[in-house]
Design an enzyme around this catalytic site. Structure first.
Site, PDB file in Angstrom:
ATOM      1  N   ASP A  36      -5.401  10.363  14.262  1.00  0.00           N
ATOM      2  CA  ASP A  36      -5.759  10.127  12.864  1.00  0.00           C
ATOM      3  C   ASP A  36      -6.519   8.807  12.725  1.00  0.00           C
ATOM      4  O   ASP A  36      -6.277   8.030  11.804  1.00  0.00           O
ATOM      5  CB  ASP A  36      -4.507  10.116  11.982  1.00  0.00           C
TER       6      ASP A  36
ATOM      7  N   GLY B 121       0.820  -1.205   0.000  1.00  0.00           N
ATOM      8  CA  GLY B 121       0.000   0.000   0.000  1.00  0.00           C
ATOM      9  C   GLY B 121       0.852   1.251   0.000  1.00  0.00           C
ATOM     10  O   GLY B 121       2.053   1.217   0.276  1.00  0.00           O
TER      11      GLY B 121
END
Length: 566
Positions: free
Chosen positions: A137, A14
């Site tokens: 986050d 990713g």
């Protein structure tokens, strides 16, 4: 691609704002890991103050520094940190085979299973907040569900400690769609409630299939976060009150802890989530580092001097369980993120292998160094798998008289260390069991001041009080037991606010006298009796606790007493 002369990248897993994540093979451990590295040019995170490659390198170091101290079954563990030849940093993590994104994994689950997933997410947050860390986050893409169905939180690139948050400026960081309203207002600071608001958004998405503040543009999304009250009609009735409170505009109206949310969800569905042993151990074994500010400052100064080319050698002494390994771990993490090569060896009681203490450090150096066949052959005596590490057949070094074998090995270790380009921190633990393994350390100590080396050894002063005499010239730090303030801080870190109750503190102080290991053992025993860490002190405390670990130390100490005095 070979990274750090140790990791072979095998597939891209990713890409994100910090760079790329690869599946990689670790040549040292022969296991597959996930490797995260900064890419150039880096993608900048929206609403993130970090805008250039250098700032992203700092961010990656911060992410590793925070994650390195975390050990929780719902948080991805980090393993190693290093720098590529161009100076770009990377770190490695546990590879989650067959993992799914959080929302995808939740799609076909029952309501109770979905709530259980939320509880696991909240357990990770409870652990983080107890450690004094804000994630900052949280979003579905930063939460995976592995093939065992365990929820795993990752991506701590924006995380900060509560102390850092208190001193931070007002710049907004994070992913806009998951920001709490107070973070969009002037003077609004991050808090536990801000992380919990993100959990509310994720829970709403999971249970309804849409975002509570969904809009076509970013400005409209931010406006809705500030003013819009989400439609709760699509939520299961049982959990509506919990999600409503999590999404409250005023942080004071939200739950003030992750454990409070867990209790509310359990009450809403009439379930009782038992405290798993691994959850309990995460609070016990990876609790906050407390009570060693002066010692850590001394070692950090030595670390800075080593980076500047002036080495030093220190012995860290203290009784069993006083916290030597934890202190060394703190300085190890700081060294790794500073670009220092960290080598570690561990003494073993009754080990029949000569120079066993040096096996792991020299395995690591074998991968990093340009060894001659002769040097590799000498090291083969203590690194029997050096053929596999180097990818070639290594003949044994020519036999020499026993009188010269040890000096030859010691000289080879010295020469390999001398050739290292980066500063080196060598950590050798449990030296109380070392005999012949002390000889290389004695030699290295004589040269430490002239090279960028920081040599650190630990030993149990109650088992070998004369060790400093065997290593003349090494400076010594003796760790005493924790004082009352540090006992209280560690108690809260393990137990929560109930750990500050006078009867609990008095019990722990009386039973452990500030020995950190004893504190862990006593709190574990109390938690097993109470059922949960948070329930310690809710009932009458026992008169005494003699946990298994304490008993083993007592037995070991008695073993050194002549039999006629037993």
């Amino acid at each position: 691609m070979l990274i750090g002369n140790r990791y072979e990248t095998r597939a891209l897993l990713g890409e994100g704002g910090m760079g790329s994540v690869y599946r990689a093979y670790d040549r040292l451990t022969r296991q597959e890991v996930a490797l995260k590295r900064v890419t150039t040019p880096p993608d900048t995170l929206l609403f993130n103050s970090r805008t250039d490659s250098e700032d992203l390198r700092v961010a990656l170091a911060q992410e590793f520094r925070i994650m390195a101290g975390l050990r929780h079954p719902n948080i991805v563990s980090v393993l190693d940190y290093g720098f590529e030849t161009d100076g770009a940093p990377y770190f490695t993590m546990t590879l989650l085979e067959g993992a799914q994104p959080f929302l995808k994994a939740a799609a076909d689950r029952t309501l109770e299973q979905q709530v259980q997933m939320l509880i696991e997410l909240l357990q990770a947050l409870a652990y983080l907040h107890r450690r004094g860390v804000f994630h900052r986050d949280l979003k579905p893409s930063n939460i995976l569900v592995d093939k065992t169905a365990a929820v795993r939180v990752l991506d701590f690139g924006l995380s900060q400690t509560q102390e850092e948050a208190a001193n931070a400026d007002d710049r907004i960081v994070g992913t806009p769609a998951y920001l709490a309203p107070e973070l969009l207002e002037e003077g609004g600071g991050f808090s536990t409630a801000s992380d919990l608001h993100a959990v509310g958004v994720i829970a709403y998405q999971m249970l309804t299939g849409k975002h509570p503040y969904e809009a076509d543009t970013l400005p409209l999304t931010l406006s809705r976060i500030l003013t819009h009250i989400p439609d709760l009609s699509g939520l299961p009735e049982a959990v509506q009150p919990v999600i409503t409170r999590l999404l409250a505009k005023d942080p004071a109206h939200r739950y003030q802890s992750a454990t409070a949310v867990i209790a509310a969800l359990e009450g809403a569905l009439g379930i009782d989530t038992r405290e798993r042993a691994e959850i309990r151990e995460s609070f016990l074994q990876a609790s906050r580092f407390v009570g060693r500010d002066d010692e850590l400052k001394t070692l950090r100064q030595a670390l800075d001097q080593a980076r500047g080319g002036q080495g030093a050698a220190w012995l860290i002494g203290g009784e069993s369980g006083v916290g030597k390994s934890r202190l060394l771990d703190e300085i190890r993490i700081r060294a790794m993120t500073s670009g220092i090569t960290v080598l570690q060896g561990q003494g073993v009681s009754g080990s029949g292998q000569p120079f066993q203490l040096w096996r792991d450090p020299m395995r690591r150096l074998a991968l990093r160094s340009d060894l001659s066949l002769f040097e590799a052959g000498v090291l083969k005596e203590i690194v029997p798998d050096i053929d596999d590490l180097l990818g070639q057949t290594v003949p044994k070094a020519p036999q020499v008289d026993a009188r010269f074998a040890v000096p030859r090995l010691v000289q080879t270790i010295l020469e390999v260390l001398r050739r290292q380009q980066a500063p080196v921190m060598l950590i050798l633990e449990d030296l109380q069991w070392a005999e012949e393994s002390l000889e290389p350390l004695r030699v290295l100590n004589r040269f430490a001041h002239a090279y960028p080396w920081l040599l650190l050894g630990s030993y149990r002063s109650d088992e070998r009080p004369t060790l400093p005499d065997d290593l003349p010239g090494m400076q010594t730090i003796m760790l005493s037991r924790l004082d009352q303030q540090a006992i209280a801080e560690l108690s809260v870190s393990m137990i929560g606010q109930r750990g500050l109750e006078p009867k609990v503190l008095q019990f722990i102080e009386r039973e452990t006298e500030g020995n950190a290991f004893f504190m862990v053992e006593v709190v574990r025993a109390l938690a097993e009796e109470a059922g949960r860490l948070s329930e310690i002190g809710s009932a009458t405390l026992p008169a005494r606790v003699v946990a298994g670990g304490i008993q083993r130390i007592i037995e070991r100490r008695l073993g050194r007493v002549p039999a006629e005095y037993h």
